[in-house]
Write a protein that holds these residues in place. Structure first.
Motif, PDB file in Angstrom:
ATOM      1  N   UNK A  16       0.813  -1.214   0.000  1.00  0.00           N
ATOM      2  CA  UNK A  16       0.000   0.000   0.000  1.00  0.00           C
ATOM      3  C   UNK A  16       0.847   1.265   0.000  1.00  0.00           C
ATOM      4  N   UNK A  17       0.179   2.399  -0.123  1.00  0.00           N
ATOM      5  CA  UNK A  17       0.834   3.688   0.068  1.00  0.00           C
ATOM      6  C   UNK A  17       1.112   3.898   1.548  1.00  0.00           C
ATOM      7  N   UNK A  18       2.232   4.543   1.857  1.00  0.00           N
ATOM      8  CA  UNK A  18       2.585   4.814   3.244  1.00  0.00           C
ATOM      9  C   UNK A  18       3.286   6.146   3.374  1.00  0.00           C
ATOM     10  N   UNK A  52       3.550  10.380  -0.589  1.00  0.00           N
ATOM     11  CA  UNK A  52       3.731   9.095   0.097  1.00  0.00           C
ATOM     12  C   UNK A  52       4.441   8.054  -0.768  1.00  0.00           C
ATOM     13  N   UNK A  53       4.775   6.933  -0.117  1.00  0.00           N
ATOM     14  CA  UNK A  53       5.375   5.787  -0.808  1.00  0.00           C
ATOM     15  C   UNK A  53       4.415   5.243  -1.863  1.00  0.00           C
ATOM     16  N   UNK A  54       4.973   4.802  -2.986  1.00  0.00           N
ATOM     17  CA  UNK A  54       4.180   4.227  -4.067  1.00  0.00           C
ATOM     18  C   UNK A  54       3.547   2.902  -3.656  1.00  0.00           C
ATOM     19  N   UNK A  55       2.272   2.757  -3.933  1.00  0.00           N
ATOM     20  CA  UNK A  55       1.633   1.445  -3.819  1.00  0.00           C
ATOM     21  C   UNK A  55       1.907   0.666  -5.103  1.00  0.00           C
ATOM     22  N   UNK A  56       1.977  -0.654  -4.979  1.00  0.00           N
ATOM     23  CA  UNK A  56       2.400  -1.484  -6.113  1.00  0.00           C
ATOM     24  C   UNK A  56       1.684  -2.823  -6.132  1.00  0.00           C
ATOM     25  N   UNK A  77       2.668   0.300 -10.895  1.00  0.00           N
ATOM     26  CA  UNK A  77       2.945   1.221  -9.793  1.00  0.00           C
ATOM     27  C   UNK A  77       2.027   2.428  -9.880  1.00  0.00           C
ATOM     28  N   UNK A  78       1.426   2.792  -8.751  1.00  0.00           N
ATOM     29  CA  UNK A  78       0.575   3.981  -8.688  1.00  0.00           C
ATOM     30  C   UNK A  78       1.453   5.194  -8.436  1.00  0.00           C
ATOM     31  N   UNK A  79       1.571   6.065  -9.441  1.00  0.00           N
ATOM     32  CA  UNK A  79       2.399   7.266  -9.319  1.00  0.00           C
ATOM     33  C   UNK A  79       1.634   8.490  -8.876  1.00  0.00           C
ATOM     34  N   UNK A  80       0.296   8.382  -8.777  1.00  0.00           N
ATOM     35  CA  UNK A  80      -0.492   9.533  -8.372  1.00  0.00           C
ATOM     36  C   UNK A  80      -0.639  10.547  -9.498  1.00  0.00           C
ATOM     37  N   UNK A  81      -1.164  11.708  -9.142  1.00  0.00           N
ATOM     38  CA  UNK A  81      -1.582  12.686 -10.145  1.00  0.00           C
ATOM     39  C   UNK A  81      -0.428  13.422 -10.814  1.00  0.00           C
ATOM     40  N   UNK A  82       0.755  13.413 -10.190  1.00  0.00           N
ATOM     41  CA  UNK A  82       1.894  14.138 -10.767  1.00  0.00           C
ATOM     42  C   UNK A  82       3.159  13.303 -10.620  1.00  0.00           C
ATOM     43  N   UNK A  83       4.068  13.467 -11.593  1.00  0.00           N
ATOM     44  CA  UNK A  83       5.336  12.734 -11.589  1.00  0.00           C
ATOM     45  C   UNK A  83       6.472  13.546 -10.996  1.00  0.00           C
ATOM     46  N   UNK A  84       6.213  14.805 -10.655  1.00  0.00           N
ATOM     47  CA  UNK A  84       7.286  15.741 -10.344  1.00  0.00           C
ATOM     48  C   UNK A  84       8.069  15.486  -9.084  1.00  0.00           C
ATOM     49  N   UNK A  85       7.654  14.535  -8.245  1.00  0.00           N
ATOM     50  CA  UNK A  85       8.386  14.279  -7.016  1.00  0.00           C
ATOM     51  C   UNK A  85       9.421  13.173  -7.166  1.00  0.00           C
ATOM     52  N   UNK A  86       9.587  12.628  -8.374  1.00  0.00           N
ATOM     53  CA  UNK A  86      10.601  11.599  -8.607  1.00  0.00           C
ATOM     54  C   UNK A  86      11.765  12.214  -9.382  1.00  0.00           C
ATOM     55  N   UNK A  87      13.004  12.099  -8.838  1.00  0.00           N
ATOM     56  CA  UNK A  87      14.120  12.826  -9.446  1.00  0.00           C
ATOM     57  C   UNK A  87      14.912  12.070 -10.495  1.00  0.00           C
ATOM     58  N   UNK A 125      10.591   7.481  -0.774  1.00  0.00           N
ATOM     59  CA  UNK A 125      10.591   7.125   0.643  1.00  0.00           C
ATOM     60  C   UNK A 125      11.687   6.111   0.872  1.00  0.00           C
ATOM     61  N   UNK A 126      12.433   6.290   1.889  1.00  0.00           N
ATOM     62  CA  UNK A 126      13.627   5.538   2.286  1.00  0.00           C
ATOM     63  C   UNK A 126      13.866   4.266   1.466  1.00  0.00           C
ATOM     64  N   UNK A 127      14.920   4.319   0.621  1.00  0.00           N
ATOM     65  CA  UNK A 127      15.245   3.244  -0.329  1.00  0.00           C
ATOM     66  C   UNK A 127      14.108   3.048  -1.322  1.00  0.00           C
TER      67      UNK A 127
END
Length: 697
Positions: free
Chosen positions: A183-185, A281-285, A308-318, A356-358
């Motif tokens: 789940x998302x966390x 939050x962490x991606x749910x998968x 993988x659920x990336x949510x409404x925007x991709x901008x938080x992944x570098x 989220x961490x690792x």
């Protein structure tokens, strides 16, 4: 050993965080957020809010720049423009003389929404004819998708040779094919996101924010608002925890724009309910794992297909591919002739996901390490023996063709098993079992940071650093490194975090790179400084590849008890063995390892944002369950010393290590105890009870 630099001030409440920052004439912002998942924004009625005494301004997308921002893909608007894409999206900002007044006025804003069909899960979003979250996501700056891709695809990353993997799976003596879900966390940091912004008479922007990457804040703000980087100054404040969640600029562009519009400093601090529901939050998968071995248990092939659920925007992944490194590296501890991974990250009408961490590793490791136990059962082998036969040895390339300086998986496995060999008492009548989880993580080779050393009149040294303190004790480590190098007592070295205009650059905290970077920049500064009597100050910047490939192994063993009547799970003990090189600060190192294990326990047993139909239902810390000291089982951590590290200090990664295999170890122990397999996290009594009763029928 001297105490942590930040310990006394934090204990006495003197530490200044972003939300504590006070500026003359400061006002306060509150947000009106979308209550619907996908809709066109209709009529806005701001009159009642503007009439509330003490309100300075009420602003919508019409009042702010139309620019978008993001770490790689710049797809996030400052305020929703024309359309909302998730429950919790920023629609209107209210600025008032006090926070209470701003929140009171925000309740008076009326917004009409023309609701649209929504894509509420990754599978829905990637299906043919799904509602489009964005009309043309390929047009965003930094996008990695094209017009030919499915309209809701954020990224599609594949690694390895699928044909070879399929051939070897087809020829394997034993194969399992299972799907696992996570789940998302939320990160669970104590300090919610907060920002203070002001604009000086010359137009320069000043920011105080709970962000672990000040120079990236500077660069992203400059790109978003079309400013020179020299006109954005990010000032140091303490950070109340991170775990990957303080690497986004989130509310900062809006806070800066509000300061421009009101011509006053503005503070925007989120309530924790907002942080839970609307940050990153962490991606749910859902991860389908196919893995096979030959008749003696030698692994032949692994294929992982992740949705993988990336949510409404991709901008938080570098990352350049807008992916998650933990998915790409899955299976890396083992000798596997063919590994193929494919990850499809989808835009959905739900809260945008971030690091989220690792990132990605806890989810992927839970799936693959669970599948390994299921394969061992098929092959008639003990799970430990299956791993022992396949862990990499020195000189053998990993799944990416990298040959590590050392492979100490077998030594780490033996250390964990020895530490867990004693009996573990369990409640009478409960079923007991032991499970194992294995993970390895690369230590970064890329270093980029800067430092200034200043000789002081009392014979001490002031070290000005560019990297913030996120609560890990990194500044204390910097002092220890410098004191050793200069032959000074710890108290003679004063470490100060300075603004972005005072030092050249730093990549920010994260990626298990802070201590590696500090070691390299301190070595460079000492070399440049020479005799301290020759000069008062020296500034150095390092940007280098350390040129050695190093990994760290972590093996965890969980002992659990399961009540056959209720399905209740009790973790009796968690043993962790970690492959280490030089340990700079044993107390801080132990804190990182045990804290990571506690975080892994939360992922395994408790944490779930309950995102259903686009709504985050665990909207408070009373509902989103983080582990407390009463939840945790006894923890035992053993170190396997003498490893080969990187950099002048010979160190290995630690911060994103022990949180990863915990869920797999506990899930495998539950299966060993109960005889049934639960393939979804968090592990709940209801799921175990249901599986037990289905088995009996």
């Amino acid at each position: 050993m001297s105490p942590r630099l930040d310990a006394v001030d934090k204990a006495r409440g003197r530490t200044v965080f972003a939300a504590d920052t006070m500026l003359p004439g400061m006002c306060y912002a509150a947000l009106v957020r979308s209550p619907v998942s996908n809709a066109r924004i209709g009529r806005l009625d701001l009159a009642a809010a503007r009439s509330v005494p003490g309100v300075i301004g009420v602003f919508s997308a019409d009042d702010v720049p139309s620019a978008t921002f993001g770490r790689r893909v710049r797809d996030i608007p400052i305020l929703a423009r024309g359309k909302v894409r998730f429950i919790g999206e920023r629609v209107v900002a209210v600025v008032a003389e006090t926070r209470d007044l701003a929140e009171k006025a925000a309740l008076q804003v009326e917004v009409e929404y023309d609701e649209l069909p929504a894509a509420l899960s990754a599978l829905e979003a990637l299906a043919p004819n799904a509602p489009a979250v964005h009309d043309s996501p390929w047009d965003y700056p930094g996008a990695v998708v094209t017009r030919a891709d499915p309209v809701n695809l954020q990224s599609h990353v594949a690694s390895g040779d699928p044909r070879r993997a399929e051939v070897l799976l087809a020829g394997a003596a034993h194969v399992v094919d299972r799907t696992y879900t996570t789940p998302a966390g939320h990160h669970g940091y104590l300090e919610p996101q907060a920002c203070v912004a002001s604009v000086d008479a010359g137009g320069a922007v000043h920011v105080w924010a709970s962000d672990k990457s000040p120079y990236r804040v500077r660069d992203e703000l400059a790109a978003c608002l079309q400013l020179d980087q020299s006109d954005v100054i990010v000032h140091p404040v303490a950070i109340g925890g991170d775990f990957g969640g303080k690497g986004l600029i989130g509310e900062i562009p809006l806070c800066v724009v509000l300061a421009r519009l009101t011509r006053r400093p503005v503070k925007l601090a989120l309530r924790y309910s907002e942080d839970l529901a609307a940050t990153s939050p962490r991606h749910s998968m859902a991860l389908r794992v196919r893995i096979g071995c030959d008749h003696v248990g030698r692994l032949q092939a692994l294929r992982v297909d992740a949705v993988v659920d990336g949510g409404a925007y991709a901008g938080f992944k570098p990352r350049a591919n807008v992916d998650l490194s933990g998915l790409v590296d899955v299976g890396s501890p083992y000798r596997i002739p063919a590994v193929y991974t494919e990850a499809r990250i989808a835009y959905t009408n739900s809260v945008p996901r971030g690091h989220m961490r690792a990132p990605g590793a806890p989810q992927a490791t839970f799936a693959v390490e669970s599948a390994l136990d299921e394969l061992a059962l098929e092959a008639g082998l003990p799970p430990v023996e299956l791993r022992r036969r396949n862990l990499l040895c020195d000189g053998e390339p990993n799944i990416h063709g990298i040959t590590w300086a050392q492979c100490r998986g077998l030594e780490t496995l033996d250390a964990a098993l020895e530490a867990a060999s004693s009996a573990c008492p369990a409640p009478a009548g409960w079923l007991t079992g032991t499970g194992i989880g294995v993970y390895d993580r690369r230590t970064t080779r890329a270093v980029r940071t800067s430092l200034r050393l200043v000789a002081e009149a009392d014979g001490g040294v002031r070290a000005e650093v560019a990297v913030p303190e996120t609560g890990t004790g990194s500044h204390t480590v910097a002092r220890r490194i410098l004191a050793d190098a200069l032959g000074l007592p710890d108290e003679a070295v004063r470490v100060v975090h300075v603004s972005t205009h005072q030092l050249p650059y730093d990549r920010g905290a994260g990626g298990s790179r802070v201590s590696v970077g500090l070691g390299s920049v301190v070595a460079a500064a000492i070399k440049a400084w020479g005799n301290r009597g020759d000069r008062d100050a020296v500034t150095v910047e390092v940007d280098e590849d350390l040129g050695v490939d190093v990994t760290s192994y972590c093996v965890q063993v969980a002992d659990v008890a399961v009540d056959p009547d209720t399905g209740a799970i009790r973790v009796l003990r968690l043993v962790t063995a970690v492959d280490v090189a030089e340990v700079l600060n044993p107390v801080a190192h132990s804190m990182q390892l045990d804290g990571g294990t506690a975080m892994g326990y939360g992922f395994a047993r408790l944490e779930d944002l309950h995102v259903q139909a686009g709504q985050v239902w665990s909207g408070t810390l009373g509902e989103f369950k983080l582990p407390s000291i009463r939840d945790l089982p006894p923890l035992r951590t053993v170190l396997v010393p003498g490893g080969r590290g990187v950099g002048p200090l010979n160190i290995k990664a630690a911060g994103e290590l022990t949180n990863v295999p915990t869920a797999a170890a506990i899930a495998n122990a539950v299966a060993a105890a109960s005889g049934v397999r639960v393939r979804s996290l968090p592990l709940r009594a209801e799921a175990v009870w249901t599986a037990l009763h289905e088995e009996q029928q």
